[in-house]
Design an enzyme around this catalytic site. Structure first.
Site, PDB file in Angstrom:
ATOM      1  N   LYS A 224       8.998  -6.649   6.283  1.00 37.12           N
ATOM      2  CA  LYS A 224       8.068  -6.065   4.936  1.00 37.12           C
ATOM      3  C   LYS A 224       8.942  -4.282   4.034  1.00 37.12           C
ATOM      4  CE  LYS A 224       3.836  -4.791   5.641  1.00 37.12           C
ATOM      5  NZ  LYS A 224       2.569  -4.926   5.617  1.00 37.12           N
TER       6      LYS A 224
ATOM      7  N   LYS B  44       1.459  -5.167  15.624  1.00 36.96           N
ATOM      8  CA  LYS B  44       1.007  -3.492  15.754  1.00 36.96           C
ATOM      9  C   LYS B  44       0.190  -3.643  17.128  1.00 36.96           C
ATOM     10  CE  LYS B  44       0.115  -2.536  11.358  1.00 36.96           C
ATOM     11  NZ  LYS B  44      -0.864  -1.617  10.105  1.00 36.96           N
TER      12      LYS B  44
ATOM     13  N   LYS C 104       4.797   0.908   5.148  1.00 35.06           N
ATOM     14  CA  LYS C 104       4.271   2.563   5.372  1.00 35.06           C
ATOM     15  C   LYS C 104       4.893   3.213   6.134  1.00 35.06           C
ATOM     16  CE  LYS C 104       0.097   1.920   2.688  1.00 35.06           C
ATOM     17  NZ  LYS C 104      -0.344   1.932   3.866  1.00 35.06           N
TER      18      LYS C 104
END
Ligand code: ATP
Ligand code: LTN
Length: 333
Positions: free
Chosen positions: A196, A114, A199
């Site tokens: 993956k 991130k 969102k």
């Protein structure tokens, strides 16, 4: 009473990955483990570890609450609440930050990914994210934590911190165990099946949202990336696309991979994809209908108030005990 704890960040519309990897599991466990009480929350404090639009965040919090209920969480079995409404989460985070090491946090792969995805201004909150999460879990003495397998490393850290504090202060924290779904612990992107389904992925074609129209759901599955072999066979490394569709199908139908391979041994990919789309549409349609009814009923706020009250009761006691153990404040009679 034994407890089970989990949370989801209100960082965008809930997709099939989050549903199959976690919410569906919460609902199954709530029925299968009647001796446990559940604390399931909306991790809004985690959500602000990266910059967000405030109005969008507020909207997503309410949407997630209604999604939880639409998916079948039962407020009689589950204390459903918003993390930031239970102040003990912030208190616990500081306490644990004083017992977690910088080196351990630097090893967290989710942080590294991130942080890398941001150009600049990586917040300290993103760095300490796993400690906030450890606090969420340890605050309620969770025995089990149902999550997708991307959270494995965070659970290991939580266990390490609990063991460290137990050694330092005497038994004060329960060491929790993760619970991963047997099939569906990691649903992958429909366009890049080695990543993956997330969102925060900006490619709308990579995922299916729980509130998507049936036609969109079908379209996304029919156009999912596969391979040229033409055989429905589970092989994550060489056939990530088909393996991912098998994971989705298996999670929804409760069929093992072998049974799916047998059922589709003479089928082409079109036929298989159509079966996956039918199964998914069938699974999601009642959720969408319940979502609408729940939002219209206006009950969500009441349920969240009640859930926060129940969570506070347990969490405040835990904080008082831990503050005392660590030597904070005054000794009271
Ligand atoms: P983001 O993409 O913003 O990091 P996310 O999609 O990973 O968010 P979270 O709120 O972090 O969503 O995850 C909520 C829960 O759903 C966690 O238990 C996580 O393990 C699970 N989960 C999320 N995505 C998937 C997925 N693709 N497959 C299986 N489980 C998933
Ligand atoms: N980090 C988790 C969300 C989360 C969580 C938790 C899950 C925050 N606190 C406590 C289980 C228990 C995620 O991103 N999936």
């Amino acid at each position: 009473m034994k407890t089970i704890v989990s949370g989801i960040q209100p960082t965008g519309s809930i997709n099939v990955g989050t549903y199959l990897g976690s919410i569906r599991n919460f609902v199954a466990l709530q029925d299968a483990m009647p001796e446990h009480h559940f604390y399931i929350f909306i991790a809004d404090m985690h959500a602000i570890t990266v910059q967000r639009d405030r109005l969008e965040l507020r909207k997503t919090i309410k949407e997630l609450a209604a999604i939880y209920l639409a998916c079948g969480l039962n407020p009689e079995r589950v204390s459903l609440f918003i993390q930031s409404e239970v102040i003990a989460h912030a208190q616990m985070a500081h306490l644990l930050e004083c017992h977690a090491y910088i080196g351990e946090l630097e090893r967290m792969t989710q942080f590294k990914e991130k942080a890398r995805a941001q150009e600049s201004g990586v917040s300290v909150g993103l760095f300490t994210y796993p400690v906030l999460m450890a606090g969420d879990i340890l605050l309620y003495d969770a025995e089990y934590v149902p999550v997708g397998d991307d959270q494995k490393q965070h659970l290991e850290l939580t266990r390490d911190i609990a063991i460290r504090m137990n050694n330092r202060y005497g038994e004060c924290l329960r060491v929790p165990k993760p619970l991963f779904p047997k099939i569906g612990a990691r649903i992958m992107s429909l366009t890049e099946p080695t990543k993956k389904m997330s969102k925060s992925d900006t490619n709308v074609k990579s995922k299916i949202h729980l509130l998507d129209d049936d036609a969109i759901i079908r379209k996304r599955i029919m156009s999912a990336v596969t391979d040229s072999e033409g055989v429905v066979r589970f092989d994550k490394d060489n056939k990530p696309g088909i393996s991912n569709l098998m994971a989705i199908y298996g999670a929804v139908t409760n069929l093992e991979y072998e049974a799916i391979e047998n059922a589709f041994k003479d089928a082409d990919y079109q036929t298989f994809k159509k079966a996956v789309a039918d199964a998914l549409v069938g699974e999601i349609a009642p959720i969408k209908a319940r979502y609408k009814a729940i939002v219209e009923s206006g009950q969500v706020d009441e349920i969240l108030d009640e859930g926060a009250e129940q969570a506070r009761r347990l969490a405040q006691k835990k904080i008082a005990k831990l503050y005392h153990k660590v030597g904070l404040g005054r000794k009271r009679k």
